[in-house]
Structure formats: structure tokens, C-alpha cells
Scaffold this active site. Structure first.
Site, PDB file in Angstrom:
ATOM      1  N   HIS A  74       0.813  -8.016   1.943  1.00  0.00           N
ATOM      2  CA  HIS A  74       2.026  -8.797   2.199  1.00  0.00           C
ATOM      3  C   HIS A  74       2.716  -8.328   3.477  1.00  0.00           C
ATOM      4  O   HIS A  74       3.286  -9.135   4.214  1.00  0.00           O
ATOM      5  CB  HIS A  74       2.993  -8.695   1.013  1.00  0.00           C
ATOM      6  CG  HIS A  74       2.431  -9.261  -0.257  1.00  0.00           C
ATOM      7  ND1 HIS A  74       3.098  -9.203  -1.452  1.00  0.00           N
ATOM      8  CD2 HIS A  74       1.264  -9.897  -0.518  1.00  0.00           C
ATOM      9  CE1 HIS A  74       2.373  -9.784  -2.399  1.00  0.00           C
ATOM     10  NE2 HIS A  74       1.245 -10.199  -1.852  1.00  0.00           N
ATOM     11  N   ASP A 114      -4.052  -4.370  -6.842  1.00  0.00           N
ATOM     12  CA  ASP A 114      -3.850  -5.805  -7.061  1.00  0.00           C
ATOM     13  C   ASP A 114      -4.919  -6.521  -6.220  1.00  0.00           C
ATOM     14  O   ASP A 114      -4.617  -7.405  -5.433  1.00  0.00           O
ATOM     15  CB  ASP A 114      -2.431  -6.177  -6.613  1.00  0.00           C
ATOM     16  CG  ASP A 114      -2.020  -7.579  -7.032  1.00  0.00           C
ATOM     17  OD1 ASP A 114      -2.667  -8.132  -7.928  1.00  0.00           O
ATOM     18  OD2 ASP A 114      -1.061  -8.117  -6.446  1.00  0.00           O
ATOM     19  N   GLU A 162       8.704  -7.755  -5.518  1.00  0.00           N
ATOM     20  CA  GLU A 162       7.553  -7.576  -4.622  1.00  0.00           C
ATOM     21  C   GLU A 162       7.680  -8.533  -3.443  1.00  0.00           C
ATOM     22  O   GLU A 162       7.460  -9.739  -3.589  1.00  0.00           O
ATOM     23  CB  GLU A 162       6.263  -7.842  -5.402  1.00  0.00           C
ATOM     24  CG  GLU A 162       5.026  -7.523  -4.590  1.00  0.00           C
ATOM     25  CD  GLU A 162       3.749  -7.673  -5.405  1.00  0.00           C
ATOM     26  OE1 GLU A 162       3.732  -7.257  -6.583  1.00  0.00           O
ATOM     27  OE2 GLU A 162       2.769  -8.209  -4.864  1.00  0.00           O
ATOM     28  N   ASP A 197      -3.654 -13.959   1.679  1.00  0.00           N
ATOM     29  CA  ASP A 197      -3.749 -12.759   0.856  1.00  0.00           C
ATOM     30  C   ASP A 197      -5.205 -12.590   0.434  1.00  0.00           C
ATOM     31  O   ASP A 197      -5.606 -13.111  -0.606  1.00  0.00           O
ATOM     32  CB  ASP A 197      -2.866 -13.022  -0.389  1.00  0.00           C
ATOM     33  CG  ASP A 197      -2.131 -11.801  -0.870  1.00  0.00           C
ATOM     34  OD1 ASP A 197      -2.358 -10.724  -0.339  1.00  0.00           O
ATOM     35  OD2 ASP A 197      -1.320 -11.953  -1.802  1.00  0.00           O
ATOM     36  N   GLU A 239       3.355  -4.433  -1.131  1.00  0.00           N
ATOM     37  CA  GLU A 239       1.909  -4.702  -1.078  1.00  0.00           C
ATOM     38  C   GLU A 239       1.446  -4.647   0.379  1.00  0.00           C
ATOM     39  O   GLU A 239       2.029  -5.297   1.251  1.00  0.00           O
ATOM     40  CB  GLU A 239       1.610  -6.064  -1.698  1.00  0.00           C
ATOM     41  CG  GLU A 239       0.126  -6.377  -1.689  1.00  0.00           C
ATOM     42  CD  GLU A 239      -0.230  -7.553  -2.596  1.00  0.00           C
ATOM     43  OE1 GLU A 239       0.073  -7.503  -3.800  1.00  0.00           O
ATOM     44  OE2 GLU A 239      -0.823  -8.518  -2.081  1.00  0.00           O
ATOM     45  N   ASP A 265      -6.522  -9.871  -0.447  1.00  0.00           N
ATOM     46  CA  ASP A 265      -6.504  -8.918  -1.566  1.00  0.00           C
ATOM     47  C   ASP A 265      -7.738  -8.031  -1.637  1.00  0.00           C
ATOM     48  O   ASP A 265      -8.327  -7.862  -2.712  1.00  0.00           O
ATOM     49  CB  ASP A 265      -6.340  -9.668  -2.903  1.00  0.00           C
ATOM     50  CG  ASP A 265      -4.927 -10.176  -3.124  1.00  0.00           C
ATOM     51  OD1 ASP A 265      -3.986  -9.539  -2.623  1.00  0.00           O
ATOM     52  OD2 ASP A 265      -4.764 -11.207  -3.803  1.00  0.00           O
ATOM     53  N   ASP A 280      -1.926 -13.364 -18.261  1.00  0.00           N
ATOM     54  CA  ASP A 280      -3.254 -12.771 -18.042  1.00  0.00           C
ATOM     55  C   ASP A 280      -3.849 -12.322 -19.357  1.00  0.00           C
ATOM     56  O   ASP A 280      -5.058 -12.352 -19.548  1.00  0.00           O
ATOM     57  CB  ASP A 280      -3.158 -11.459 -17.220  1.00  0.00           C
ATOM     58  CG  ASP A 280      -2.678 -11.662 -15.820  1.00  0.00           C
ATOM     59  OD1 ASP A 280      -2.733 -12.785 -15.328  1.00  0.00           O
ATOM     60  OD2 ASP A 280      -2.254 -10.648 -15.213  1.00  0.00           O
ATOM     61  N   HIS A 339       0.162  -9.521 -16.018  1.00  0.00           N
ATOM     62  CA  HIS A 339       1.090 -10.645 -16.176  1.00  0.00           C
ATOM     63  C   HIS A 339       0.982 -11.096 -17.634  1.00  0.00           C
ATOM     64  O   HIS A 339      -0.121 -11.083 -18.193  1.00  0.00           O
ATOM     65  CB  HIS A 339       0.684 -11.862 -15.346  1.00  0.00           C
ATOM     66  CG  HIS A 339       0.743 -11.690 -13.868  1.00  0.00           C
ATOM     67  ND1 HIS A 339      -0.266 -11.111 -13.159  1.00  0.00           N
ATOM     68  CD2 HIS A 339       1.672 -12.072 -12.956  1.00  0.00           C
ATOM     69  CE1 HIS A 339       0.048 -11.128 -11.866  1.00  0.00           C
ATOM     70  NE2 HIS A 339       1.211 -11.704 -11.717  1.00  0.00           N
TER      71      HIS A 339
HETATM   72  C1  XLS Z   1       0.570 -12.118  -5.147  1.00  0.00           C
HETATM   73  C2  XLS Z   1       1.157 -10.917  -5.697  1.00  0.00           C
HETATM   74  C3  XLS Z   1       1.028 -10.766  -7.203  1.00  0.00           C
HETATM   75  C4  XLS Z   1       2.013  -9.765  -7.721  1.00  0.00           C
HETATM   76  C5  XLS Z   1       2.283  -9.845  -9.183  1.00  0.00           C
HETATM   77  O1  XLS Z   1       0.351 -12.247  -3.957  1.00  0.00           O
HETATM   78  O2  XLS Z   1       0.584  -9.826  -5.039  1.00  0.00           O
HETATM   79  O3  XLS Z   1      -0.280 -10.377  -7.522  1.00  0.00           O
HETATM   80  O4  XLS Z   1       1.588  -8.464  -7.445  1.00  0.00           O
HETATM   81  O5  XLS Z   1       2.738 -11.082  -9.568  1.00  0.00           O
HETATM   82 NI    NI Z   2       0.832  -7.834  -5.620  1.00  0.00          NI
HETATM   83 NI    NI Z   3      -0.394 -10.351  -3.137  1.00  0.00          NI
END
Ligand code: XLS
Ligand code: NI
Ligand code: NI
Length: 438
Positions: free
Chosen positions: A270, A338, A231, A306, A267, A308, A103, A100
Site C-alpha cells: 500500500h 497478507d 490499514e 496490490d 502494508e 501482494d 473468510d 476476516h
Molecule cells: C487489501 C488489504 C486487506 C486488509 C484486510 O488490500 O490489504 O487484505 O489487510 O482487510
Molecule cells: Ni493488508
Molecule cells: Ni493490501
């Protein structure tokens, strides 16, 4: 020297190795069907969670040593972070990264400063990329962290905030283009609502459609050849996100005439949040011709947010990888991690171990999927199941030659009495399981 210099470059050592800092399965040059493993998988490390997140959660502060973080982030801090990130990419042996805008760059307060700071770090990235051969899978603008975006960016009730977002996206899209990025991502983190009571949904969707059209138009104006990706995510941080899932994104793209211009970055986590299987999201995207790229971080089946996490269950991923192999791989996409470490994984080595485990997991799933596709049994099972549709009746129906009444008359006159046939689901499932041996 950087925070991540203590680990020796990670190499493939095979399944028998005792070295935890080695790949057991991911052998980038191994040929899988017609492609090198690395070209199938295109693993990418994300800047956001890996270098820019100190391990905070809503109940506690940072636990991970990330000495380059601070408020504000100075240029020197951004440079140290860049050094550490590229040191990590090279030692891990991955060819791609994602970021990003905020970032990577030093903190900016005005748009002019934003542009300058992003350009400064872009120059640093370009030099590192040239020196290491590491490439950019995608760039994206963070349109959700700053307080101004609390009510959304493209769907903000305030056109001045919308304009800020447009400026940020222009800078980041152009930087991504100059850095040779293969895609540009838009995750609509706050493009949604917390309450419908104060939301004009129709207006917000129109604003968002216009925003995306401007992005696409600018992409063509500057000659960016990469793919624009949305996304999907159903919620979090908002109660409801407009890009709820792949099907919702497709409907949105169609409505605003963008279905040929924009694809999706799917994702795993998600999909789980949307109550859908990851392979479902891929199947829908393929069906509509909008499959683009993947964020391979997974969720936890018992947690509704999330989490992750790094993937560690190859078998679970095989049905998705089968689809990828059937398509002969990504076009411009790749597998982006991610993914976040757990807060207790504070050793710099944990970031290596997490990625090594995750990359080996997708490599295992790829090998199994390649076997499934080579075996051909699953494809035959499907073909057999639908074979009536290649017969005369099936062709007449799909060609549109018959009306409802015509078809009804035909069925009645011919006295059709079709018998139900097995779908052989258990056989299909065992065809996946039997190849999960890597
Ligand atoms: C958040 C998203 C984010 C996107 C990029 O849940 O996964 O990380 O991948 O903005
Ligand atoms: Ni993501
Ligand atoms: Ni995410």
C-alpha cells in the site's frame, strides 16, 4: 490429514541446508539483542489469501486447489478449511494467524445467520487454538466483498448498509476479543469514491468518523485490550480511498478525536501504491505515535495494483526494521503475511515455500537491523547532524521563547553566517548495506 499434510513440520536447519522445507535464518529461539527472534517478528499467516482465495484474477478462474470453497460455503466446508489452516500453521511453525469474518465462516444471508455462523467457527477456532497454542494477531470484518458494500460501508450513502456494517463489526470485534486477539483491523477497502460527482465527501468522512468512534466505544465497553488498527491504502478497489496513507489517517483520527485510540497497520504494498517508501510510512506513524502492526506483502515496482507478493528482498526492508529495533519491537503488532501466491503456484507445497522464503527474509532483515543499531554509527550520524538543536540557540527556538521578530533580530545582530554541512547520505546507505550478510 489435510491438503497441507504432505509437508513435514518446518524447522530451522541453518544457511547450509539443502532442504527447501526448512528455515535457513529464522530460528525462533535465537536471541537477537534482548528478545527471541519469534518475539521480534511475530509472523502471522492470513486466512484470506492463503485459504480463501482460489487464484482468480479478472481474466481467469481459480487455479489453486481449495476444495472447501463454494457458493455457498457450508459449515462442513468451513470446518474443513479450519482443519487445513491450522494444520498449515502448525507445520509451518508460526504462532499467529489473521482472518476476516467471512473468510472463516459458512455463508450467511441474514444478520442472525451471520452471527450464528461466525460463532460456530469461532468455537472451532477456539478449540484449535487451545490445542495448538496458535494465537490470533487480528481479526477484521470484510466490509467490501458483498454487493451491498459497492458504495462503501461506513461511508455508504445508505444508512441501512451502514447498520449492516456496524452489526458485522460488532460480531467480529467481540469474536476477536473472546479469541484473545491482540488487535482488531479496519481496512476501508470501499471507504472512498470512484467519482466526486456523485459523492458528498464531507458527509462520508463524518459518517466514517462516527463509525470508528462507535467501534472504539464498544471496544471499551466489552473490555477489549487489543489495539484498533486502520490499514491505509490509497486506492484499489476504489479510485480514491480516504485512508490514503499514514499521514491522511492521522489527520482523520485527529479530526474525529481518535488519535489516542487508533493506530495503523502498515502494508508494504500500500505504501508503494501511495508512491511512498515503506520506511516513510513507519517513520510517520512513529512520529505521530500511531505505529501498530505490519502487513509485509510487497508490490511490484512496475505494476500499479496490490500484487501482494511474498517479500524476498531483505536489504530493502532493513531501514524499516532498524526503526522497529530502535523502538524495541512491536507493542501489540506483528508481521502479517497478507500475501498471495502467484496463480501458477498451485502445489500445496508452494504455500509453504512462499512463507518460508518470506519469513527468512524478515529474519535476515532483523539480524542486519540489529547489527546496524548495535554498531550505533547511523544513530551517531543523525545525532551529529542535529546537534545544533541541543545547543543554546536550538533550545531557545524549540522552547518557544523567541518570536519570529526576536529570532530575526538575533540572527541579524549576531551576524549569523552558518556553513552548509554534509548529510553523509552515501555513508548512511553503506552502513545499511554492510550488514546485509545473512
Ligand atoms: C487489501 C488489504 C486487506 C486488509 C484486510 O488490500 O490489504 O487484505 O489487510 O482487510
Ligand atoms: Ni493488508
Ligand atoms: Ni493490501
Amino acid at each position: 490429514m489435510s491438503l497441507f499434510s504432505s509437508v513435514e513440520p518446518v524447522r530451522f536447519e541453518g544457511p547450509g541446508t539443502k532442504n527447501e522445507f526448512a528455515y535457513r535464518v529464522y530460528d525462533k529461539d535465537r536471541r537477537v539483542l534482548d528478545k527471541r527472534m519469534e518475539d521480534w517478528l511475530k509472523p502471522a499467516v492470513c486466512y484470506w489469501h492463503s485459504f480463501n482465495w482460489p487464484g482468480t484474477d479478472i481474466f481467469g478462474g481459480g487455479t489453486l486447489p481449495r476444495p472447501w470453497l463454494g457458493t455457498p460455503v457450508t459449515q462442513a466446508m468451513a470446518d474443513t478449511k479450519l482443519e487445513a489452516a491450522f494444520d498449515f500453521f502448525v507445520r509451518l511453525g508460526v504462532r499467529y494467524f489473521t482472518f476476516h469474518d467471512v473468510d472463516a465462516m459458512a455463508t450467511a444471508t441474514t444478520l442472525r445467520e451471520h452471527e450464528q455462523n461466525l460463532k460456530k467457527i469461532e468455537a472451532g477456532m477456539a478449540a484449535k487454538m487451545a490445542a495448538t497454542g496458535v494465537k490470533l494477531l487480528w481479526g477484521t470484518a470484510n466490509l467490501f466483498s458483498h454487493p451491498r458494500y459497492a458504495g462503501g460501508a461506513a461511508t455508504s450513502p445508505d444508512p441501512e448498509i451502514y447498520a449492516w456494517a456496524a452489526a458485522q463489526v460488532r460480531c467480529c470485534l467481540e469474536a476477536t476479543h473472546r479469541l484473545g486477539g491482540e488487535n482488531y483491523v479496519l481496512w476501508g477497502g470501499r471507504e472512498g469514491y470512484d467519482s466526486l460527482l456523485n459523492t458528498d465527501l464531507r458527509r462520508e468522512l463524518d459518517q466514517y468518523g462516527r463509525f470508528l468512534s462507535m467501534v472504539v466505544e464498544h471496544k471499551h465497553r466489552i473490555g477489549f485490550k487489543g489495539t484498533i488498527l486502520i490499514e491505509p491504502k490509497p486506492f484499489e478497489p476504489t479510485k480514491h480511498q480516504y485512508d490514503h496513507d499514514v499521514a491522511a489517517v492521522f489527520a482523520f483520527l485527529q479530526r474525529y478525536g481518535l488519535a489516542k485510540e487508533v493506530k495503523v497497520n502498515i502494508e508494504v504494498n500500500h505504501a508503494t501504491l501511495a508512491g511512498l517508501d515503506f520506511e516513510h510510512e513507519i517513520a510517520v506513524a512513529r512520529a505521530f505515535g500511531i505505529f501498530g502492526s505490519i502487513d509485509i506483502n510487497r508490490g511490484d515496482p512496475r505494476n500499479g495494483w496490490d500484487t501482494d507478493q511474498f517479500p524476498n528482498n531483505a536489504q530493502e526492508l532493513v531501514p524499516s526494521l532498524v526503526q522497529l529495533v530502535e523502538d524495541r519491537g512491536f507493542n501489540t503488532g506483528g508481521f502479517n503475511f497478507d500475501a498471495k501466491l502467484r496463480r501458477q503456484s498451485m502445489d500445496p507445497s508452494d504455500l509453504y515455500l512462499a512463507h518460508i522464503g518470506g519469513i527468512d527474509t524478515i529474519a535476515r532483515a532483523l539480524l542486519a537491523a540489529a547489527d546496524v543499531v548495535t554498531d550505533g554509527g547511523l544513530a551517531r550520524l543523525r545525532q551529529e547532524r542535529y546537534k545544533g538543536w541541543s545547543g543554546e540557540l536550538g533550545k531557545r527556538i524549540t522552547s518557544g521563547a523567541l518570536s519570529l521578530a526576536g529570532l530575526a533580530d538575533l540572527a541579524t545582530e549576531q551576524g549569523l553566517d552558518p556553513a552548509p554541512r554534509s548529510g553523509h547520505q552515501e555513508l548512511a546507505e553503506s552502513m545499511i548495506a554492510r550488514y546485509c550478510k545473512y
